[in-house]
Design a protein around this motif. Structure first.
Motif, mmCIF file in Angstrom:
data_model
loop_
_atom_site.group_PDB
_atom_site.id
_atom_site.type_symbol
_atom_site.label_atom_id
_atom_site.label_comp_id
_atom_site.label_asym_id
_atom_site.label_seq_id
_atom_site.Cartn_x
_atom_site.Cartn_y
_atom_site.Cartn_z
ATOM 1 N N MET A 24 12.950 -35.413 12.761
ATOM 2 C CA MET A 24 14.051 -34.692 12.131
ATOM 3 C C MET A 24 13.773 -33.193 12.226
ATOM 4 O O MET A 24 12.771 -32.703 11.701
ATOM 5 N N GLN A 25 14.658 -32.473 12.913
ATOM 6 C CA GLN A 25 14.434 -31.052 13.174
ATOM 7 C C GLN A 25 15.656 -30.226 12.768
ATOM 8 O O GLN A 25 16.788 -30.708 12.836
ATOM 9 N N ASP A 26 15.391 -28.993 12.366
ATOM 10 C CA ASP A 26 16.446 -28.015 12.062
ATOM 11 C C ASP A 26 16.344 -26.886 13.075
ATOM 12 O O ASP A 26 15.288 -26.260 13.222
ATOM 13 N N GLU A 28 17.876 -23.246 14.266
ATOM 14 C CA GLU A 28 18.644 -22.098 13.773
ATOM 15 C C GLU A 28 19.823 -21.796 14.704
ATOM 16 O O GLU A 28 19.728 -21.907 15.930
ATOM 17 N N GLY A 45 22.308 -23.479 10.565
ATOM 18 C CA GLY A 45 21.384 -24.338 11.291
ATOM 19 C C GLY A 45 22.025 -25.661 11.650
ATOM 20 O O GLY A 45 23.048 -26.059 11.071
ATOM 21 N N ALA A 47 21.074 -29.744 12.167
ATOM 22 C CA ALA A 47 20.091 -30.806 11.969
ATOM 23 C C ALA A 47 20.143 -31.759 13.160
ATOM 24 O O ALA A 47 21.215 -32.246 13.536
ATOM 25 N N VAL A 48 18.992 -32.014 13.764
ATOM 26 C CA VAL A 48 18.906 -32.839 14.963
ATOM 27 C C VAL A 48 17.878 -33.945 14.730
ATOM 28 O O VAL A 48 16.791 -33.698 14.198
ATOM 29 N N GLN A 49 18.233 -35.150 15.123
ATOM 30 C CA GLN A 49 17.289 -36.265 15.128
ATOM 31 C C GLN A 49 16.881 -36.501 16.577
ATOM 32 O O GLN A 49 17.691 -36.936 17.400
#
Length: 271
Positions: A24-26, A28, A45, A47-49
């Motif tokens: 799980m990444q954020d 910018e 931002g 949110a990317v899985q």
């Protein structure tokens, strides 16, 4: 004025950085200013899985395995053999190998089979072996009976080449539920799938380590649906002693022992 379909900003992160981060990444989001340049201030931002990993071919060799019957069940000298199932890939079928017959009281097999697995290091760490202990079959046509089965996790086998598990049998007698212990040596060689047998990977040099996502964030994505899993989540720990006086940190890690198997987490440095 219609505000839809307008470019608000751009979020950028290369695949190497994504493959070195949590699942799980954020990322910018930066606005695009005049001339197509990206501004220095963030406007939000995304949110990317993201599940990324280098696919490897793993050569798995099992050797010098033993079965130790439970002493409380009495002496065991009859013929037995092992049927070993090894996964061939993440959530794919198993490949099976049946050993020759061995006689007690010390049941030992030198060669248990060589297998191939295709997947990532993280997927391999979340796999398990299926080992069945079969009674009988010494002569052709002899009746065979399943004495019990062990499901042995493969976590840590790259660093610790040993597998041990409890052989269990569905039995109304509670004392006979555990039939004994089975285990042995397991050797794993990993290489990129594009390399041929016998070829080794070249060292890419300093600063070019292969990306690897944080292991603790990966396991939920590689669980095999045909197995039952015990998931342990540790959120906090208080009152830990100081392990590193230079940083006044505990450097904690978690070790869990369940059903005869021991697994441990990574060390949290400077914590």
């Amino acid at each position: 004025e219609d505000q839809f379909n307008q470019l608000i900003g751009t979020a950028q992160k290369n695949l190497y950085a994504m493959a070195s981060d949590d699942v799980m990444q954020d990322i910018e989001l930066y606005p695009v200013i005049e001339g197509g340049n990206i501004a220095a201030h963030s406007v939000g931002g995304i949110a990317v899985q993201c599940l990324l990993g280098e696919v490897k071919q793993c050569d798995i060799a099992l050797s010098t395995w033993q079965f130790q019957p439970k002493p409380e069940l009495g002496p065991a000298t009859g013929p037995k053999k092992l049927k070993v199932g090894v996964p061939t890939g993440s959530k794919k079928d198993f490949a099976y190998f049946t050993t020759d017959v061995a006689k007690g009281p010390v049941y030992s097999w030198g060669n248990v089979g060589i297998f191939k697995y295709v997947g990532t290091r993280a997927s391999l760490a979340n796999e398990a072996l299926e080992v069945s202990v079969i009674m009988g079959g010494e002569e052709k046509g002899d009746a065979e009976h399943l004495q019990g089965k062990a499901v042995i996790p493969m976590a840590g086998i790259i660093d610790y080449p040993l597998c041990v598990g409890s052989v269990k049998q569905l039995n109304e007698n509670v004392e006979a539920y555990v039939q004994g212990r089975v285990g042995g040596s397991i050797a794993v060689i990993l290489r990129t799938v594009t390399l041929e047998d016998g070829q080794t990977e070249e060292d890419p040099g300093p600063g070019y380590d292969a990306p690897e996502q944080v292991e603790s964030t990966l396991c939920m994505y590689y669980l095999r649906p045909t197995f039952q899993h015990l998931i342990v989540i540790v959120k906090a720990a208080d009152g830990l002693g100081v392990a590193d006086p230079d940083y006044n940190s505990s450097n904690p890690f978690v070790r869990v022992k369940y059903d005869g198997n021991v697994q441990h987490s990574n060390v949290v440095e400077c914590s």
